[in-house]
Each structure stands twice: as C-alpha cells, then as structure tokens.
Design a protein around this motif. Structure first.
Motif, PDB file in Angstrom:
ATOM      1  N   GLU A 126      65.619 -23.094  16.892  1.00 52.87           N
ATOM      2  CA  GLU A 126      65.754 -24.553  16.893  1.00 52.87           C
ATOM      3  C   GLU A 126      64.808 -25.214  17.887  1.00 52.87           C
ATOM      4  OE1 GLU A 126      69.916 -25.127  17.473  1.00 52.87           O
ATOM      5  OE2 GLU A 126      70.379 -24.667  15.368  1.00 52.87           O
ATOM      6  N   TYR A 127      64.515 -24.529  18.998  1.00 54.53           N
ATOM      7  CA  TYR A 127      63.569 -25.065  19.976  1.00 54.53           C
ATOM      8  C   TYR A 127      62.190 -25.260  19.354  1.00 54.53           C
ATOM      9  CZ  TYR A 127      60.216 -25.090  23.804  1.00 54.53           C
ATOM     10  OH  TYR A 127      59.161 -25.396  24.629  1.00 54.53           O
ATOM     11  N   TYR A 128      61.688 -24.229  18.682  1.00 58.97           N
ATOM     12  CA  TYR A 128      60.365 -24.328  18.066  1.00 58.97           C
ATOM     13  C   TYR A 128      60.356 -25.313  16.901  1.00 58.97           C
ATOM     14  CZ  TYR A 128      58.351 -20.585  20.837  1.00 58.97           C
ATOM     15  OH  TYR A 128      57.862 -19.833  21.874  1.00 58.97           O
ATOM     16  N   ARG A 129      61.450 -25.398  16.151  1.00 61.22           N
ATOM     17  CA  ARG A 129      61.525 -26.374  15.056  1.00 61.22           C
ATOM     18  C   ARG A 129      61.486 -27.795  15.614  1.00 61.22           C
ATOM     19  NH1 ARG A 129      60.195 -26.719  10.565  1.00 61.22           N
ATOM     20  NH2 ARG A 129      61.990 -27.751   9.720  1.00 61.22           N
ATOM     21  N   SER A 130      62.154 -28.014  16.758  1.00 65.47           N
ATOM     22  CA  SER A 130      62.158 -29.346  17.359  1.00 65.47           C
ATOM     23  C   SER A 130      60.790 -29.718  17.919  1.00 65.47           C
ATOM     24  CB  SER A 130      63.219 -29.445  18.460  1.00 65.47           C
ATOM     25  OG  SER A 130      62.841 -28.672  19.575  1.00 65.47           O
ATOM     26  N   LYS A 131      59.955 -28.720  18.209  1.00 69.67           N
ATOM     27  CA  LYS A 131      58.589 -28.962  18.686  1.00 69.67           C
ATOM     28  C   LYS A 131      57.640 -29.322  17.554  1.00 69.67           C
ATOM     29  CE  LYS A 131      58.454 -27.866  23.123  1.00 69.67           C
ATOM     30  NZ  LYS A 131      57.966 -28.780  24.138  1.00 69.67           N
ATOM     31  N   GLY A 132      58.146 -29.315  16.310  1.00 66.11           N
ATOM     32  CA  GLY A 132      57.324 -29.711  15.171  1.00 66.11           C
ATOM     33  C   GLY A 132      56.710 -28.554  14.411  1.00 66.11           C
ATOM     34  N   LYS A 133      57.067 -27.339  14.739  1.00 69.36           N
ATOM     35  CA  LYS A 133      56.531 -26.180  14.019  1.00 69.36           C
ATOM     36  C   LYS A 133      57.189 -26.082  12.649  1.00 69.36           C
ATOM     37  CE  LYS A 133      54.321 -24.123  17.544  1.00 69.36           C
ATOM     38  NZ  LYS A 133      52.897 -24.182  17.594  1.00 69.36           N
ATOM     39  N   ALA A 134      56.429 -25.610  11.684  1.00 73.68           N
ATOM     40  CA  ALA A 134      56.961 -25.393  10.338  1.00 73.68           C
ATOM     41  C   ALA A 134      57.875 -24.174  10.345  1.00 73.68           C
ATOM     42  CB  ALA A 134      55.815 -25.179   9.347  1.00 73.68           C
TER      43      ALA A 134
END
Length: 117
Positions: free
Chosen positions: A78-86
């Motif tokens: 969820e951290y990486y998804r919140s950073k805008g990563k696909a």
C-alpha cells in the motif's frame, strides 16, 4: 508469507546453480534486475532484463500477489501504491524483496520468522 512449495523449490534450485556473492547477483541471475536506458541528460525507461528463467519470475510474481494480501507485506504494498506506482511495478518490487529474503535465508541457512502474526 507468499512463497509456497513450488516457488521455494524454484528459488532453491536457482540458488544451487550458481555461486552468488550478493543478493544483487542472485536477482540478476533470476532476470529481475533493472536495465537502465539513460544517456546524457535523458532519463530512459527502466525494464527488467528477463535474462533468467521465466518460470521462476512467474512464480515470484504469483508469490508477490499472494504476499501483497498478507499482513506482513500489505503495508509495504500500500505504501508503494500510494506513491503512485502501478500495480505491476509494486508486484515486481515485492517479488524482488521476496527473492532477497529467500537468498538471505539460504545464504545463512536461517529460518524465516514472520514479523506479524
């Protein structure tokens, strides 16, 4: 979390096939290292080299999908998804992390202890 019997067997088999000084070398052997296409001031795309066994990469991708739903890895996902990563980018990040954890355990002959229960 995430790594099942087939994935574990594939990772151990890959580990046995070579002498790896670091987890970076192991990741490169699996074909999950990044190929950078930079030149001068141009910042190109980053892609996986895909030099290793495609079946191991597929198993790691599936393991990352399973791990992303587990308590131990969901926060990182969820951290990486919140950073805008696909989603695919985040699954590759998780797959690489899982492979590094497996490498460390095989290198030290250690046992995995979950952070969360």
């Amino acid at each position: 979390e995430g790594i099942g019997f087939l994935t574990a067997v594939a990772l151990v088999t890959a580990f046995i096939r070579g002498e790896f000084r670091s987890s970076d070398a192991y990741i490169a052997f699996l074909g999950m290292d990044l190929k950078v296409a930079d030149s001068g001031q141009k910042s190109g795309r980053r892609r996986l080299t895909k030099r290793g066994c495609s079946e191991v990469r597929r198993l790691l991708h599936n393991a990352a999908m399973a791990a992303s739903k587990s308590a131990a890895w969901k926060e990182l996902y969820e951290y990486y998804r919140s950073k805008g990563k696909a989603t695919t980018q985040v699954l590759v990040i998780l797959a690489r992390k899982l492979a590094r954890v497996a490498f460390a355990l095989m290198k030290t002959q250690g046992e995995y202890i979950s952070r969360r229960t």
